[in-house]
Design a protein around this motif. Sequence first.
Motif, PDB file in Angstrom:
ATOM      1  N   LEU A 224       0.820  -1.205   0.000  1.00  0.00           N
ATOM      2  CA  LEU A 224       0.000   0.000   0.000  1.00  0.00           C
ATOM      3  C   LEU A 224       0.859   1.262   0.000  1.00  0.00           C
ATOM      4  N   GLU A 225       1.964   1.200   0.719  1.00  0.00           N
ATOM      5  CA  GLU A 225       2.848   2.369   0.749  1.00  0.00           C
ATOM      6  C   GLU A 225       3.412   2.677  -0.630  1.00  0.00           C
ATOM      7  N   THR A 226       3.712   1.647  -1.398  1.00  0.00           N
ATOM      8  CA  THR A 226       4.223   1.849  -2.760  1.00  0.00           C
ATOM      9  C   THR A 226       3.194   2.576  -3.611  1.00  0.00           C
ATOM     10  N   LYS A 227       1.937   2.174  -3.507  1.00  0.00           N
ATOM     11  CA  LYS A 227       0.859   2.825  -4.259  1.00  0.00           C
ATOM     12  C   LYS A 227       0.656   4.258  -3.781  1.00  0.00           C
ATOM     13  N   ARG A 228       0.752   4.476  -2.482  1.00  0.00           N
ATOM     14  CA  ARG A 228       0.592   5.833  -1.941  1.00  0.00           C
ATOM     15  C   ARG A 228       1.762   6.727  -2.354  1.00  0.00           C
ATOM     16  N   ASN A 229       2.942   6.153  -2.452  1.00  0.00           N
ATOM     17  CA  ASN A 229       4.083   6.929  -2.930  1.00  0.00           C
ATOM     18  C   ASN A 229       3.930   7.282  -4.403  1.00  0.00           C
ATOM     19  N   GLY A 230       3.247   6.421  -5.159  1.00  0.00           N
ATOM     20  CA  GLY A 230       3.007   6.675  -6.573  1.00  0.00           C
ATOM     21  C   GLY A 230       1.964   7.755  -6.809  1.00  0.00           C
ATOM     22  N   PHE A 231       1.009   7.877  -5.886  1.00  0.00           N
ATOM     23  CA  PHE A 231      -0.036   8.899  -5.978  1.00  0.00           C
ATOM     24  C   PHE A 231      -0.359   9.345  -4.558  1.00  0.00           C
ATOM     25  N   ALA A 232       0.214  10.469  -4.155  1.00  0.00           N
ATOM     26  CA  ALA A 232       0.167  10.905  -2.754  1.00  0.00           C
ATOM     27  C   ALA A 232      -1.247  11.108  -2.221  1.00  0.00           C
ATOM     28  N   ARG A 233      -2.205  11.415  -3.085  1.00  0.00           N
ATOM     29  CA  ARG A 233      -3.574  11.624  -2.611  1.00  0.00           C
ATOM     30  C   ARG A 233      -4.213  10.346  -2.078  1.00  0.00           C
ATOM     31  N   PHE A 234      -3.606   9.207  -2.334  1.00  0.00           N
ATOM     32  CA  PHE A 234      -4.092   7.961  -1.750  1.00  0.00           C
ATOM     33  C   PHE A 234      -3.958   7.970  -0.226  1.00  0.00           C
ATOM     34  N   TYR A 235      -3.151   8.874   0.324  1.00  0.00           N
ATOM     35  CA  TYR A 235      -3.036   8.978   1.776  1.00  0.00           C
ATOM     36  C   TYR A 235      -4.341   9.459   2.407  1.00  0.00           C
ATOM     37  N   PHE A 236      -5.232  10.061   1.614  1.00  0.00           N
ATOM     38  CA  PHE A 236      -6.524  10.507   2.128  1.00  0.00           C
ATOM     39  C   PHE A 236      -7.500   9.344   2.313  1.00  0.00           C
ATOM     40  N   LEU A 237      -7.152   8.172   1.816  1.00  0.00           N
ATOM     41  CA  LEU A 237      -8.022   7.002   1.891  1.00  0.00           C
ATOM     42  C   LEU A 237      -7.551   6.046   2.981  1.00  0.00           C
ATOM     43  N   SER A 238      -8.496   5.345   3.561  1.00  0.00           N
ATOM     44  CA  SER A 238      -8.133   4.310   4.530  1.00  0.00           C
ATOM     45  C   SER A 238      -7.536   3.122   3.776  1.00  0.00           C
ATOM     46  N   ASN A 239      -6.916   2.225   4.508  1.00  0.00           N
ATOM     47  CA  ASN A 239      -6.348   1.025   3.886  1.00  0.00           C
ATOM     48  C   ASN A 239      -7.427   0.211   3.175  1.00  0.00           C
ATOM     49  N   ASP A 240      -8.592   0.092   3.805  1.00  0.00           N
ATOM     50  CA  ASP A 240      -9.687  -0.672   3.201  1.00  0.00           C
ATOM     51  C   ASP A 240     -10.158  -0.028   1.897  1.00  0.00           C
TER      52      ASP A 240
END
Length: 126
Positions: free
Chosen positions: A1-17
């Motif tokens: 999940l961290e790899t995906k969040r690093n690829g698109f930082a706005r994914f940090y606004f979403l929960s893991n689920d």
Amino acid sequence: LETKRNGFARFYFLSNDELLEILSQTKDPTRVQPFLSKVFEAMSKATFNSDNEILDMVSPESETVAFVAPVITHQKAVEVWMCDLEESMRAAIRGAMEKGVQTYPNMERTDWVLDNPAQIVINGSQ
């Protein structure tokens, strides 16, 4: 999940689920629709064509702004086409702002206000 969040930082606004839900549906980009408002503040949904290209963005107030060019989602990772979507949003607003500022002197104000997106009216009339 961290790899995906690093690829698109706005994914940090979403929960893991929520992020897992998006990533599990990589074949169907329209499944991202419920999460767009969490990732992009003033975007409630996007319009997809039959090829799953994104044509425009729609605000929570149902205001539509067309993209300069469609956002291609086919055979791209979610984080890649979401970055493309973000850039297309900027280009669309930039283009709408140019049009709004250029047409302002040539139109009746009420027509101009109704012809342009609210963000353009607020910024372009200053």
